[in-house]
Design a protein around this motif. Structure first.
Motif, short mmCIF file in Angstrom:
data_model
loop_
_atom_site.label_atom_id
_atom_site.label_comp_id
_atom_site.label_asym_id
_atom_site.label_seq_id
_atom_site.Cartn_x
_atom_site.Cartn_y
_atom_site.Cartn_z
N GLY A 161 0.91 -1.34 -0.14
CA GLY A 161 -0.04 0.02 0.14
C GLY A 161 1.06 1.27 -0.05
N ALA A 162 0.56 2.32 0.64
CA ALA A 162 0.99 3.46 0.69
C ALA A 162 2.52 3.52 1.21
CB ALA A 162 0.17 4.52 1.66
N LEU A 163 2.81 2.79 2.32
CA LEU A 163 4.00 2.61 2.83
C LEU A 163 5.03 1.99 1.85
CD1 LEU A 163 3.91 1.60 6.53
CD2 LEU A 163 4.24 3.86 5.50
N ALA A 164 4.77 1.08 0.97
CA ALA A 164 5.59 0.39 -0.20
C ALA A 164 6.07 1.57 -0.81
CB ALA A 164 4.94 -0.61 -0.58
N LYS A 165 5.19 2.52 -1.23
CA LYS A 165 5.76 3.55 -2.16
C LYS A 165 6.57 4.48 -1.50
CE LYS A 165 1.27 3.65 -4.71
NZ LYS A 165 -0.06 4.32 -5.09
N MET A 166 6.42 4.74 -0.16
CA MET A 166 7.44 5.69 0.70
C MET A 166 8.77 4.93 1.06
SD MET A 166 4.61 7.03 3.36
CE MET A 166 5.97 7.84 4.31
N ARG A 167 8.74 3.73 1.13
CA ARG A 167 9.90 2.93 1.89
C ARG A 167 11.26 3.05 0.94
NH1 ARG A 167 10.23 -1.26 5.26
NH2 ARG A 167 12.07 -2.51 5.01
N LEU A 168 11.32 3.15 -0.18
CA LEU A 168 12.63 3.20 -0.88
C LEU A 168 13.25 4.36 -0.63
CD1 LEU A 168 14.99 1.97 -2.58
CD2 LEU A 168 13.58 2.74 -4.61
N PRO A 169 12.63 5.59 -0.95
CA PRO A 169 13.35 6.72 -0.77
C PRO A 169 13.91 7.27 0.80
CG PRO A 169 11.11 7.41 -1.10
CD PRO A 169 11.47 5.87 -1.18
N PHE A 170 12.78 6.61 1.75
CA PHE A 170 13.27 6.51 3.17
C PHE A 170 14.57 5.61 3.56
CE2 PHE A 170 9.63 8.79 3.61
CZ PHE A 170 9.64 9.76 4.85
N MET A 171 14.52 4.40 2.97
CA MET A 171 15.46 3.68 3.39
C MET A 171 16.77 4.25 2.55
SD MET A 171 14.91 0.87 4.92
CE MET A 171 16.20 -0.07 4.45
N MET A 172 16.89 5.16 1.64
CA MET A 172 17.91 5.70 0.80
C MET A 172 18.22 6.97 1.67
SD MET A 172 17.14 5.20 -3.09
CE MET A 172 18.44 5.94 -3.52
N GLY A 173 17.65 7.26 2.63
CA GLY A 173 17.96 8.41 3.53
C GLY A 173 17.62 9.71 2.60
N MET A 174 16.46 9.53 2.00
CA MET A 174 15.97 10.95 1.23
C MET A 174 14.56 11.21 1.63
SD MET A 174 17.67 9.66 -2.47
CE MET A 174 16.77 10.94 -3.27
N GLY A 175 14.18 10.45 2.71
CA GLY A 175 12.82 11.00 3.27
C GLY A 175 12.61 12.06 4.10
#
Length: 301
Positions: free
Chosen positions: A175-189
């Motif tokens: 869902g929504a978190l899956a779309k957010m996860r990658l940029p946050f994991m890369m320190g870009m959130g």
């Protein structure tokens, strides 16, 4: 129960259906893609592409309940006029077809649980919590949800109990978190826009438990906010998500990016509403995840 479902391949249904099957219910899905539902659930779910397949059977099925979760993803694409028409039709046409189906049944279902969303209230910048009788701001999301709910409410004419599921942002592994996860994991959130907009969220486990709660409580009817009791502003939401991932949260997303991606639909990210599940709590429902940090810790554990 014999339960008829729409939206069986959706994010919420993929948690709800296994739970219902585990309780011993028999499930049927009206779906555009029976093959995909077969892939997801195998022989546990009876899939049909047309509702008349259920009317024309030699062994007619009596449905005790209908759970209507169909609808195109509201934040999946930019809001053009054509896209907004699709968002409307994917909800209204499906719900209208279900009402016609109920009309044709000799034995009516007991209950219809029909999807809606907190977009019913429109965008609010107030810090005042919005219960089910809260004020409304007119706009596309309100119009979509209002018409969706009005269509579902027609089932009352046939003696069917109707519960309207005004769902917030559902947090789960997808869902929504899956779309957010990658940029946050890369320190870009980081926060979106000002970060002050309210985000009314619910853990997928509580979303599904609330649907099962309303399914099983015969005295519950009308609109219910399916959100955790403690909405948070976007700044707190993004900080808590980053913390659960062990990542920083210092790169804000400027307003212009959602506007370029979603057009008018950017309001889903840049505006919000502080929604409170007053009626669920009054009925005795207890949330397993009331605080955002607990929800994120559970999902990332």
């Amino acid at each position: 129960m014999n339960i008829l479902m729409t939206g069986a391949s959706g994010f919420i249904a993929q948690t709800l259906i296994p739970n219902l099957l585990a309780e011993g219910h028999k499930l049927w899905a009206w779906t555009r893609s029976p093959q995909h539902c077969d892939y997801l659930y195998g022989a546990n779910l009876n899939c049909v592409a047309q509702l008349n397949e259920l009317l024309n059977r030699d062994d007619a099925v009596h449905f005790d309940a209908i759970i209507n979760l169909a609808g195109e993803g509201i934040a999946d694409k930019r809001w053009s006029e054509a896209r907004k028409a699709t968002l409307l039709s994917s909800r209204l046409d499906t719900t209208a077809a279900l009402i016609r189906f109920i009309e044709q049944l000799d034995q009516k279902p007991t209950v219809l649980l029909s999807g809606s969303a907190i977009g019913f209230y429109g965008s609010h910048d107030s810090d005042e919590p919005l219960a089910e009788d809260g004020p409304i701001n007119i706009g596309f999301t309100h119009e979509l949800c209002r018409r969706w709910e009005e269509e579902a409410d027609k089932a009352r004419e046939y003696g069917v109990r109707v519960c309207l599921l005004r769902t917030g942002i559902v947090l789960g592994k997808g869902g929504a978190l899956a779309k957010m996860r990658l940029p946050f994991m890369m320190g870009m959130g980081g926060r979106v826009g000002s970060g002050k907009q309210w985000m009314s969220w619910v853990h997928i486990a509580d979303e599904v438990r609330a649907i099962q709660f309303l399914l099983g409580n015969d005295h519950c009817s009308g609109a219910f906010n399916l959100t955790a009791p403690n909405a948070v502003q976007n700044l707190e939401f993004t900080r808590s998500f980053a913390q659960s991932l062990g990542r920083p949260s210092f790169m804000p997303l400027p307003d212009v990016v959602p506007k370029l991606m979603l057009g008018e639909g950017a309001e889903l990210l840049l505006e919000g509403q502080r929604v409170y599940p007053k009626r669920l709590l009054q009925e005795g429902f207890q949330f397993s995840f009331e605080k955002i940090e607990d929800a994120f810790l559970d999902l990332e554990s």
